[in-house]
Design a protein around this motif. Structure first.
Motif, mmCIF file in Angstrom:
data_model
loop_
_atom_site.group_PDB
_atom_site.id
_atom_site.type_symbol
_atom_site.label_atom_id
_atom_site.label_comp_id
_atom_site.label_asym_id
_atom_site.label_seq_id
_atom_site.Cartn_x
_atom_site.Cartn_y
_atom_site.Cartn_z
ATOM 1 N N UNK A 1 0.858 -1.184 0.000
ATOM 2 C CA UNK A 1 0.000 0.000 0.000
ATOM 3 C C UNK A 1 0.891 1.229 0.000
ATOM 4 N N UNK A 2 0.380 2.301 -0.565
ATOM 5 C CA UNK A 2 1.134 3.552 -0.585
ATOM 6 C C UNK A 2 0.945 4.350 0.697
ATOM 7 N N UNK A 3 -0.203 4.204 1.345
ATOM 8 C CA UNK A 3 -0.499 4.962 2.558
ATOM 9 C C UNK A 3 -1.419 4.155 3.451
ATOM 10 N N UNK A 4 -1.459 4.524 4.725
ATOM 11 C CA UNK A 4 -2.343 3.830 5.658
ATOM 12 C C UNK A 4 -2.604 4.671 6.886
ATOM 13 N N UNK A 5 -3.739 4.433 7.523
ATOM 14 C CA UNK A 5 -4.095 5.081 8.783
ATOM 15 C C UNK A 5 -4.086 4.021 9.872
ATOM 16 N N UNK A 6 -3.335 4.262 10.943
ATOM 17 C CA UNK A 6 -3.164 3.238 11.972
ATOM 18 C C UNK A 6 -2.836 3.893 13.308
ATOM 19 N N UNK A 7 -3.129 3.186 14.395
ATOM 20 C CA UNK A 7 -2.829 3.688 15.727
ATOM 21 C C UNK A 7 -1.345 3.644 16.040
ATOM 22 N N UNK A 8 -0.910 4.552 16.905
ATOM 23 C CA UNK A 8 0.505 4.596 17.284
ATOM 24 C C UNK A 8 0.983 3.290 17.905
ATOM 25 N N UNK A 9 0.084 2.557 18.575
ATOM 26 C CA UNK A 9 0.501 1.310 19.220
ATOM 27 C C UNK A 9 0.999 0.295 18.204
ATOM 28 N N UNK A 10 0.358 0.254 17.035
ATOM 29 C CA UNK A 10 0.781 -0.695 15.995
ATOM 30 C C UNK A 10 2.140 -0.311 15.426
ATOM 31 N N UNK A 11 2.369 0.973 15.245
ATOM 32 C CA UNK A 11 3.630 1.434 14.667
ATOM 33 C C UNK A 11 4.795 1.252 15.638
ATOM 34 N N UNK A 12 4.556 1.531 16.921
ATOM 35 C CA UNK A 12 5.639 1.519 17.901
ATOM 36 C C UNK A 12 6.041 0.120 18.360
ATOM 37 N N UNK A 13 5.222 -0.890 18.075
ATOM 38 C CA UNK A 13 5.534 -2.227 18.567
ATOM 39 C C UNK A 13 6.620 -2.925 17.756
ATOM 40 N N UNK A 14 6.928 -2.407 16.561
ATOM 41 C CA UNK A 14 7.967 -2.989 15.716
ATOM 42 C C UNK A 14 8.720 -1.868 15.007
ATOM 43 N N UNK A 15 9.841 -2.213 14.394
ATOM 44 C CA UNK A 15 10.579 -1.248 13.576
ATOM 45 C C UNK A 15 10.194 -1.453 12.117
ATOM 46 N N UNK A 16 9.902 -0.348 11.424
ATOM 47 C CA UNK A 16 9.548 -0.418 10.013
ATOM 48 C C UNK A 16 10.383 0.607 9.246
#
Length: 232
Positions: free
Chosen positions: A43-58
């Motif tokens: 996907x080119x873009x996404x909307x997601x909660x900070x908890x999902x982003x902070x739980x792993x490195x991307x």
């Protein structure tokens, strides 16, 4: 749109699917999948909660906006990654629980960091048979650690009297439905707009992605002036 579940009429289940728009495809998927799908370029873009982003490195991800999370309205509690146990539990804080206790969550790394901040050691159990979990829990007790059990949703239904749940709390409704008491908070949560950096450098996609950023900013401002804190 999410639909009520048989065992929780006021709750929701995920309705996966895609909508073919005029110039884009909009997909609704599990929140935990969004960061890595944007990172990988699926996907080119996404909307997601900070908890999902902070739980792993991307890698290859840029953050281009922050918005109120979920369906939170003015006057309601801030959405958060909460720590809870059964209402009837004799334990009133995370430090009251004995070592070897099971902590169920979909965000194991954030949960581990929270436990560490409370001076509590832990180790993650990634799945397996119940006998394996029992052996793991026994070892955690001997090593004076908490056992973080990774789950995929439905944590409130699985929670036992002597266990802990770390979950996304948008309001107090789930606490009432499942007779939970909150005993801690890992972090507050907001919705983030993620964009794949390579997509943003792509000439054929750049204009559309920049327009998305501007449009979401305008929608959020418009909703806030009407007394709402969510762009939804």
């Amino acid at each position: 749109i999410g639909l009520p579940t048989p065992d929780e009429p006021d709750g929701e289940i995920l309705d996966d699917g895609c909508i073919d728009g005029k110039d884009a495809v909009i997909a609704r998927i599990r929140s935990a999948e969004i960061p890595w799908r944007v990172s990988s370029g699926t996907f080119d873009a996404g909307l997601v909660g900070t908890d999902c982003l902070l739980d792993h490195f991307y890698s290859s991800i840029g953050i281009y906006g922050g918005f109120a999370y979920g369906r939170i309205a003015v006057g309601e509690n801030q959405a958060r990654l909460a720590v809870a146990c059964k209402e009837q539990s004799r334990y009133k804080s995370i430090s009251d629980f004995p070592t070897g206790s099971i902590v169920m969550t979909e965000r194991p790394h954030l949960t581990g960091a929270y436990l560490e901040s409370q001076g509590l050691a832990s180790e993650i159990f990634w799945g397996g048979a119940e006998c394996e979990l029992a052996d793991f829990q026994k070892r955690m007790f001997e090593e004076e650690k908490f056992a973080i059990k990774v789950i995929e949703g439905a944590g409130a239904q699985q929670l036992q009297d002597n266990e802990i749940l770390v979950y996304v709390a948008e309001s107090g409704r789930r606490n009432d439905n499942y007779r939970l008491q909150e005993i801690g908070k890992v972090c507050d949560i907001e919705t983030l707009l993620l964009i794949n950096e390579n997509s943003l450098r792509n000439r054929s996609k750049k204009e559309g992605l920049q327009q998305l950023i501007q449009d979401l900013d305008r929608v959020t401002f418009s909703r806030e002036t009407e007394g709402l804190t969510s762009p939804a």
